[in-house]
Design a protein around this motif. Structure first.
Motif, PDB file in Angstrom:
ATOM      1  N   THR A  40       0.964  -1.343  -0.126  1.00 51.34           N
ATOM      2  CA  THR A  40       0.365  -0.089   0.138  1.00 51.34           C
ATOM      3  C   THR A  40       0.743   1.296   0.198  1.00 51.34           C
ATOM      4  N   GLY A  41       2.170   1.123   0.532  1.00 54.23           N
ATOM      5  CA  GLY A  41       2.870   2.221   0.770  1.00 54.23           C
ATOM      6  C   GLY A  41       3.381   2.567  -0.941  1.00 54.23           C
ATOM      7  N   SER A  42       3.727   1.598  -1.397  1.00 48.52           N
ATOM      8  CA  SER A  42       4.234   1.721  -2.798  1.00 48.52           C
ATOM      9  C   SER A  42       3.055   1.998  -3.964  1.00 48.52           C
ATOM     10  N   GLU A  43       1.995   1.310  -3.957  1.00 44.59           N
ATOM     11  CA  GLU A  43       1.057   1.084  -4.941  1.00 44.59           C
ATOM     12  C   GLU A  43      -0.257   1.937  -4.424  1.00 44.59           C
ATOM     13  N   VAL A  44      -0.364   2.366  -3.457  1.00 43.91           N
ATOM     14  CA  VAL A  44      -1.550   3.395  -3.159  1.00 43.91           C
ATOM     15  C   VAL A  44      -1.026   4.763  -2.523  1.00 43.91           C
ATOM     16  N   PHE A  45      -0.614   4.803  -1.303  1.00 46.23           N
ATOM     17  CA  PHE A  45      -0.246   5.885  -0.762  1.00 46.23           C
ATOM     18  C   PHE A  45       0.766   6.762  -1.138  1.00 46.23           C
ATOM     19  N   GLY A  46       1.922   6.101  -1.738  1.00 49.24           N
ATOM     20  CA  GLY A  46       3.024   6.780  -2.270  1.00 49.24           C
ATOM     21  C   GLY A  46       3.067   7.208  -3.868  1.00 49.24           C
ATOM     22  N   ASN A  69      -2.608   4.795 -10.646  1.00 53.88           N
ATOM     23  CA  ASN A  69      -1.750   5.480  -9.684  1.00 53.88           C
ATOM     24  C   ASN A  69      -0.684   5.873 -10.370  1.00 53.88           C
ATOM     25  N   SER A  70       0.169   6.962  -9.806  1.00 51.91           N
ATOM     26  CA  SER A  70       1.137   7.688 -10.769  1.00 51.91           C
ATOM     27  C   SER A  70       2.280   6.548 -11.195  1.00 51.91           C
ATOM     28  N   ARG A  71       2.499   5.399 -10.575  1.00 47.71           N
ATOM     29  CA  ARG A  71       3.465   4.209 -11.001  1.00 47.71           C
ATOM     30  C   ARG A  71       3.120   3.684 -12.157  1.00 47.71           C
ATOM     31  N   TRP A  72       1.975   3.160 -12.404  1.00 49.49           N
ATOM     32  CA  TRP A  72       1.522   2.330 -13.602  1.00 49.49           C
ATOM     33  C   TRP A  72       0.768   2.897 -14.386  1.00 49.49           C
ATOM     34  N   ASP A  85     -15.511 -10.776  10.759  1.00 48.91           N
ATOM     35  CA  ASP A  85     -15.749  -9.971  11.872  1.00 48.91           C
ATOM     36  C   ASP A  85     -15.934  -8.398  11.688  1.00 48.91           C
ATOM     37  N   GLY A  86     -16.665  -8.301  10.388  1.00 50.17           N
ATOM     38  CA  GLY A  86     -16.647  -7.166  10.043  1.00 50.17           C
ATOM     39  C   GLY A  86     -15.664  -6.192   9.381  1.00 50.17           C
ATOM     40  N   LYS A  87     -14.474  -6.882   9.109  1.00 48.70           N
ATOM     41  CA  LYS A  87     -13.109  -6.265   8.570  1.00 48.70           C
ATOM     42  C   LYS A  87     -12.662  -7.151   7.377  1.00 48.70           C
ATOM     43  N   VAL A  88     -12.013  -6.442   6.640  1.00 48.44           N
ATOM     44  CA  VAL A  88     -11.103  -7.018   5.398  1.00 48.44           C
ATOM     45  C   VAL A  88     -10.016  -8.118   5.788  1.00 48.44           C
ATOM     46  N   ALA A  89      -9.985  -9.342   5.905  1.00 47.58           N
ATOM     47  CA  ALA A  89      -9.267 -10.355   6.473  1.00 47.58           C
ATOM     48  C   ALA A  89      -8.137 -10.478   5.265  1.00 47.58           C
ATOM     49  N   ARG A  90      -8.695 -10.272   3.905  1.00 49.49           N
ATOM     50  CA  ARG A  90      -7.639 -10.555   3.023  1.00 49.49           C
ATOM     51  C   ARG A  90      -8.150 -10.022   1.666  1.00 49.49           C
ATOM     52  N   PHE A  91      -7.171  -9.486   0.859  1.00 51.74           N
ATOM     53  CA  PHE A  91      -7.762  -8.960  -0.414  1.00 51.74           C
ATOM     54  C   PHE A  91      -6.734  -9.876  -1.532  1.00 51.74           C
ATOM     55  N   GLU A  92      -7.274  -9.880  -2.603  1.00 50.75           N
ATOM     56  CA  GLU A  92      -6.291 -10.310  -3.933  1.00 50.75           C
ATOM     57  C   GLU A  92      -6.657  -9.551  -4.844  1.00 50.75           C
ATOM     58  N   THR A  93      -5.848  -8.933  -5.531  1.00 46.56           N
ATOM     59  CA  THR A  93      -6.010  -7.889  -6.805  1.00 46.56           C
ATOM     60  C   THR A  93      -5.021  -8.526  -7.894  1.00 46.56           C
ATOM     61  N   GLY A  94      -5.367  -7.952  -8.934  1.00 45.31           N
ATOM     62  CA  GLY A  94      -4.510  -8.409  -9.955  1.00 45.31           C
ATOM     63  C   GLY A  94      -5.221  -7.838 -11.378  1.00 45.31           C
ATOM     64  N   GLN A  95      -4.530  -7.957 -12.524  1.00 46.37           N
ATOM     65  CA  GLN A  95      -5.134  -7.286 -13.760  1.00 46.37           C
ATOM     66  C   GLN A  95      -6.393  -8.176 -14.189  1.00 46.37           C
TER      67      GLN A  95
END
Length: 96
Positions: A40-46, A69-72, A85-95
């Motif tokens: 997230t630091g590299s692909e989202v917030f940064g 994002n500004s990187r890709w 329990d009401g929160k994200v326990a895992r996420f998978e992303t890709g093209q």
């Protein structure tokens, strides 16, 4: 909780995004396990990441989105979330 994740990502709000995750949350990008904080630091917030959701399925846990994002630049991506329990326990992303 998936909508909260998307909203926090789009607001570039790191505290809010991590509050939407379980303490032991995991993730993968294009099938490769990643460290959430580093990714997230590299692909989202940064890189000023932003999701424009195109479609939602499986009760809100599967998304197709235009992710920019500004990187890709911009790409069509798929996102699959596991909620516990009401929160994200895992996420998978890709093209998509």
């Amino acid at each position: 909780m998936v909508q909260e994740f998307v909203d926090a990502l789009n607001a570039n709000d790191q505290d809010r995004l991590f509050a939407a995750l379980t303490d032991d949350a995991t993730m993968s990008d294009d099938g490769v396990e990643r460290n959430i904080t580093q990714w997230t630091g590299s692909e989202v917030f940064g890189a000023n990441g932003h999701m424009r959701v195109e479609s939602v399925a499986d009760g809100g846990t599967d998304l197709v989105a235009d992710y920019t994002n500004s990187r890709w630049g911009s790409m069509r991506t798929s996102w699959r979330f596991t909620v516990r329990d009401g929160k994200v326990a895992r996420f998978e992303t890709g093209q998509a």
